[in-house]
Scaffold this motif. Structure first.
Motif, short mmCIF file in Angstrom:
data_model
loop_
_atom_site.label_atom_id
_atom_site.label_comp_id
_atom_site.label_asym_id
_atom_site.label_seq_id
_atom_site.Cartn_x
_atom_site.Cartn_y
_atom_site.Cartn_z
N GLN A 25 22.00 7.53 4.60
CA GLN A 25 22.42 7.29 5.98
C GLN A 25 23.47 8.30 6.39
N GLY A 26 23.55 8.58 7.69
CA GLY A 26 24.57 9.47 8.22
C GLY A 26 24.26 10.92 7.92
N SER A 27 25.20 11.77 8.29
CA SER A 27 25.06 13.21 8.07
C SER A 27 26.41 13.77 7.66
N GLY A 28 26.39 14.98 7.20
CA GLY A 28 27.62 15.58 6.71
C GLY A 28 27.53 15.78 5.21
N HIS A 29 28.67 16.07 4.59
CA HIS A 29 28.65 16.32 3.15
C HIS A 29 28.18 15.08 2.42
N PRO A 30 27.31 15.20 1.41
CA PRO A 30 26.79 14.03 0.72
C PRO A 30 27.85 13.29 -0.09
N LEU A 31 27.84 11.96 0.05
CA LEU A 31 28.73 11.08 -0.70
C LEU A 31 27.86 10.06 -1.43
N LEU A 32 27.84 10.14 -2.74
CA LEU A 32 27.09 9.21 -3.58
C LEU A 32 27.96 7.99 -3.86
N LEU A 33 27.47 6.82 -3.47
CA LEU A 33 28.17 5.57 -3.66
C LEU A 33 27.49 4.77 -4.77
N HIS A 55 30.68 12.21 6.37
CA HIS A 55 29.79 12.25 5.22
C HIS A 55 28.45 11.56 5.50
N GLY A 56 27.44 12.04 4.82
CA GLY A 56 26.20 11.32 4.73
C GLY A 56 26.21 10.54 3.43
N THR A 57 25.99 9.24 3.49
CA THR A 57 26.10 8.42 2.29
C THR A 57 24.74 8.24 1.60
N ILE A 58 24.79 8.22 0.29
CA ILE A 58 23.61 8.01 -0.54
C ILE A 58 23.91 6.83 -1.46
N THR A 59 23.06 5.82 -1.40
CA THR A 59 23.15 4.72 -2.35
C THR A 59 21.84 4.65 -3.12
N MET A 60 21.84 3.85 -4.17
CA MET A 60 20.62 3.69 -4.96
C MET A 60 20.58 2.29 -5.54
#
Length: 268
Positions: A25-33, A55-60
């Protein structure tokens, strides 16, 4: 409806072929949560949006949770770290900021220590180095989580996550209490993975600027672990939230979110 419910699940493949669901979600530098033990991406519901200004957030969904595959195991925090890197590879992300809480902080330690070229900045929340050097929860806490009555165990976990004052104004539902759809073998696998974590020897190899966060009333992962991590990771900084328990990132959302955002933006 939370943003996460409006986003389709996409997936990567782990090194062993396991399907790994992820959400971006989002855009910008990737942030892995990275979420806590036996939890999926819902751990970050209502919080991840705080980072979307920059930041663009990445979850998994960890293996065994959510829409990811549920192999028999064995599971380990090193394996979860490899899975997270497989997700970043699928997305074409060469370097990300990484924010891991609880078991997710243990997973983040391996990513930052073993693949330092993949981590720009690192945030470790309510976590520990594991192994014999870690400060473990006391026996009363352990017993409270394995009561015969599931409702009593669940209430014990709620009380470990949040203070009574916060709970009075937030009746739930709570997304940090574990994935209810996990099969028993995966739940056991996550417990074994978290309990078996020991990154003590590799922590000095973390080169990314690191921020360590903890609540001073955290009995699930005692706050002395923050000092241990800070002493072991070069040039790490620490912030302790007064009056907060394990889920400081929710209870102190505005303070914690702003602090992490400023750190990731290089403002301190």
């Amino acid at each position: 409806m939370p943003d996460s419910d409006r986003q389709p699940h996409t997936s990567a493949r782990a090194q062993d072929g396991t399907v790994l669901a992820y959400q971006r979600q989002g855009s910008g530098h990737p942030l892995l949560l990275l979420a806590g033990q036996a939890n999926n991406h819902r751990w970050w519901d209502g919080i991840r949006e705080d980072f979307h200004a920059t930041h663009g957030t990445i979850t998994m969904d960890y293996r065994g949770t959510g829409a990811s595959g549920r192999p028999e195991g064995p599971y380990s925090t090193q394996q979860f770290a490899d899975d997270a890197l497989s997700v970043l590879d699928e997305l074409g992300v060469e370097k990300a900021d990484v924010y891991g809480t609880s078991m997710g902080g243990r997973v983040a330690q391996w990513i930052a220590a073993r693949r330092p070229e993949r981590v720009r900045r690192l945030v470790l929340g309510c976590t520990s180095p594991g192994g014999p050097h870690a400060v473990e929860r006391d026996i009363a806490v352990r017993r409270s989580l394995v009561q015969a009555d599931p409702a009593a165990s669940r209430q014990a976990l709620i009380d470990l996550m949040y203070t009574p004052a916060w709970l009075a104004g937030h009746p739930g539902p709570y997304t940090t209490l574990g994935d209810p759809d996990m099969p028993p073998h995966a739940r056991r696998g996550h417990l074994v993975a978290s309990n078996g974590h020991n990154a003590w020897d590799v922590l000095p190899g973390i080169g990314a600027p690191t921020l360590i966060l903890h609540g001073d009333e955290d009995r699930l992962t005692p706050p002395d672990n923050a000092s241990l991590l800070a002493a072991r990771i070069p040039h790490a900084r620490t912030h302790v939230f007064r009056g907060a328990r394990h889920a400081y990132f929710e209870e102190c959302r505005h303070e914690a979110g702003a602090l992490v955002a400023e750190f990731l933006d290089g403002l301190w």
